[in-house]
Enzyme design. Structure first.
Site, short mmCIF file in Angstrom:
data_model
loop_
_atom_site.label_atom_id
_atom_site.label_comp_id
_atom_site.label_asym_id
_atom_site.label_seq_id
_atom_site.Cartn_x
_atom_site.Cartn_y
_atom_site.Cartn_z
N CYS A 265 1.11 9.22 0.72
CA CYS A 265 1.55 7.86 1.08
C CYS A 265 2.24 7.11 -0.05
O CYS A 265 3.44 6.86 0.01
CB CYS A 265 0.37 7.06 1.60
SG CYS A 265 -0.23 7.71 3.15
N ARG A 336 -0.87 16.92 -1.12
CA ARG A 336 0.51 16.43 -1.13
C ARG A 336 0.78 15.63 -2.41
O ARG A 336 0.01 14.76 -2.77
CB ARG A 336 0.77 15.56 0.12
CG ARG A 336 0.83 16.37 1.39
CD ARG A 336 0.97 15.47 2.60
NE ARG A 336 -0.22 14.66 2.82
CZ ARG A 336 -0.30 13.70 3.73
NH1 ARG A 336 0.73 13.42 4.49
NH2 ARG A 336 -1.42 13.02 3.89
C1 UDX Z 1 -3.05 4.57 -0.33
C2 UDX Z 1 -3.37 3.06 -0.11
O1 UDX Z 1 -4.52 2.69 -0.85
C3 UDX Z 1 -3.58 2.78 1.35
O2 UDX Z 1 -3.81 1.40 1.55
C4 UDX Z 1 -2.34 3.20 2.09
O3 UDX Z 1 -2.53 2.99 3.46
C5 UDX Z 1 -2.04 4.67 1.84
O4 UDX Z 1 -1.92 4.92 0.45
P1 UDX Z 1 -4.51 6.81 -0.47
O5 UDX Z 1 -3.23 7.57 -0.59
O6 UDX Z 1 -5.60 7.34 0.38
O7 UDX Z 1 -4.20 5.32 0.06
O8 UDX Z 1 -5.07 6.71 -1.95
P2 UDX Z 1 -5.66 5.60 -2.94
O9 UDX Z 1 -7.13 5.65 -2.96
O10 UDX Z 1 -5.02 4.29 -2.72
O11 UDX Z 1 -5.15 6.21 -4.30
C6 UDX Z 1 -3.75 6.48 -4.50
C7 UDX Z 1 -3.52 7.21 -5.78
O12 UDX Z 1 -3.65 6.33 -6.88
C8 UDX Z 1 -4.45 8.38 -6.06
O13 UDX Z 1 -3.65 9.47 -6.52
C9 UDX Z 1 -5.35 7.88 -7.15
O14 UDX Z 1 -5.80 8.92 -7.99
C10 UDX Z 1 -4.43 6.94 -7.90
N1 UDX Z 1 -5.11 5.86 -8.62
C11 UDX Z 1 -5.88 4.95 -7.95
C12 UDX Z 1 -4.96 5.75 -9.99
O15 UDX Z 1 -4.26 6.55 -10.62
N2 UDX Z 1 -5.59 4.74 -10.64
C13 UDX Z 1 -6.36 3.82 -10.01
O16 UDX Z 1 -6.89 2.93 -10.67
C14 UDX Z 1 -6.51 3.94 -8.60
#
Ligand code: UDX
Length: 440
Positions: A265, A336
């Site tokens: 996403c 992904r």
């Molecule tokens: C995200 C959005 O949070 C969600 O609202 C949207 O609908 C889809 O995309 P998701 O892809 O499930 O959801 O992952 P998320 O938990 O948001 O983390 C995204 C990425 O950011 C991950 O790769 C995570 O490792 C990274 N991340 C997250 C960081 O590198 N640092 C952080 O502090 C938080």
């Protein structure tokens, strides 16, 4: 209520199951017979905590079923959720809306009477209005279809909670649209909990989702840019983020410096958002998000460079490198755009002997990186390693015993790509510990 959910990927399967959980009668639709067969036999085709039990229960209670037949969906209900994928175009960074168009065209062909299509997929602003024009031309006499937009913000790994107990419900309707009452009925139980409900126009609802993703991605790249300064000045980005986080205007969440964001996403959504903004002639967001994207991809390269530079001749060829993690984040089997696999693949292409372990994502990883060695336990993966990269913060990696780990490797160098290990314990066990943006 009777509802259909068109598209049973991560979002759609979760939505269909959770709508049945709320007591509705739900028919999920997808063009993939394998996916539909799996769901009808109680198998969730991805790893999502808590979802399988809800699928089984609602199938057994007869509130939930799945079909490949759009005509069946057209007769089943007059409220249809649209949850198909909007991947990045194979050329360029805009969103590929072909699934949206084909799903709506197929459904509308068979509709009779008054229907509501509620989009949940992440789409460029303007899509809902375009779809309304498209369906108005497609429907037969005596049939009307209203398009509304209800963006979804669920996180993988928390999908059930995020769907049943979201932070907010946003609904975009066209002028004179009648969707509000039916949506309030769909989400009645959730709204009874006091969940904020925001009624907007179509464009605002579409943009809320893009803007939320853009903000989250920016927050992560911001802290990673600060991490770079911390590294160069001997400061510690984790302490800095704690201190920033106490400011309630900033907040600590999404200030985790490390390998950055991946998954199906955030990366493609910020690119599509920037692309649409550019089409509209807006200049702020494309420049900002290009930079956010570049910082994010740079985090992966910087770890690859650190691994490479750790060898005397600056060449990883022939050296054994262990990557802990394959999923883009813990509690998920989604690979992904996973930083872990980008690093593993790049080092393998440079000749390193790469070994990977992940608690859930190895089947998927094997499909796209078959040349890498996969082990069934983390300890097996550590054997004879010359560098260990912790790329996904699974609990079992955080809880590894550094003394036991030390006894298995050939060279005790660990790069903590998620700043999740108890650094001092690893240093005390004799490791050369390197976090992201921290001297220790
Ligand atoms: C995200 C959005 O949070 C969600 O609202 C949207 O609908 C889809 O995309 P998701 O892809 O499930 O959801 O992952 P998320 O938990 O948001 O983390 C995204 C990425 O950011 C991950 O790769 C995570 O490792 C990274 N991340 C997250 C960081 O590198 N640092 C952080 O502090 C938080």
């Amino acid at each position: 209520m009777k509802l259909t959910v068109i598209g049973t990927g991560y979002l759609g399967a979760t939505h269909a199951i959770c709508m049945a959980e709320l007591g509705h009668e739900v028919l999920g639709v997808d063009i993939s017979p394998e996916r539909i067969n799996a769901l009808n036999s109680g198998e969730v085709p991805f790893h999502e905590p808590g979802l399988a039990a809800k699928l089984t229960r609602n199938l057994a209670d007869g509130r939930l079923s799945f079909t490949t037949d759009t005509a069946e969906a057209a007769c089943f209900a007059d409220v249809h959720f649209l949850t198909v994928g909007t991947p990045q175009h194979s050329e360029g960074r805009s969103a590929d809306l072909s699934q949206v168009h084909s799903a709506v065209t197929a459904l509308v062909r068979d509709l009779d009477g008054d229907h509501l299509i509620i989009g949940k997929s992440t789409v460029p602003v303007g899509t809902a209005a375009d779809l309304q024009r498209m369906v108005d031309q497609l429907v037969g006499p005596g049939t009307s279809v209203e398009i509304a937009w209800n963006p979804e913000f669920l996180r993988e790994g928390h999908a059930v909670k995020d769907t049943l107990h979201p932070d907010r419900i946003v609904l975009g309707v066209a002028p004179g649209g009648t969707a509000e009452n039916r949506i309030r009925e769909v989400y009645a139980r959730t709204l009874d909990e006091g969940t904020p409900f925001l009624l907007t126009d179509l464009a605002t609802a579409e943009l809320v989702k893009g803007a939320a993703n853009a903000f989250l991605a920016t927050k992560i790249s911001f802290i990673n840019a600060i991490a770079e300064i911390c590294e160069r000045s001997g400061a510690d980005v984790t302490q800095l983020a704690d201190a920033l986080g106490y400011d309630t205007r900033i907040g600590r969440r999404f200030l985790g410096a490390g390998l950055g964001f991946g998954g199906g996403c955030l990366p493609k959504d910020i690119r599509a958002f920037a692309s649409r903004a550019e089409q509209l002639g807006a200049t702020g967001i494309p420049g900002l998000l290009d930079h956010v994207d570049r910082i994010n991809l740079g985090q992966r390269q910087s770890v690859i460079d650190t691994v490479t530079a750790s060898f005397d001749d600056g060449d990883v060829a022939g050296h054994r490198v262990t990557v802990l993690g394959a999923a883009f984040k813990p509690d998920s089997d989604d690979i992904r755009d996973s930083p872990a696999l980008v690093i593993a693949g790049s080092l393998a292409r440079s000749g390193a002997r790469v070994v990977v372990h992940d608690p859930q994502a190895m089947d998927g990883a094997r499909r796209i990186l078959p040349e890498i060695t996969y082990t069934s336990t983390a300890l097996d993966a550590l054997k004879d390693a010359e560098v260990v990269v912790l790329a996904t913060e699974w609990r079992e990696f955080i809880e590894l015993d550094p003394v036991v780990a030390r006894s298995l490797v050939r060279r005790a160098l660990i790069i903590d790509g998620r700043n999740c290990l108890p650094a001092q314990d690893w240093v005390d066990a004799g490791w050369d510990y390197r976090g992201i943006g921290r001297s220790r």
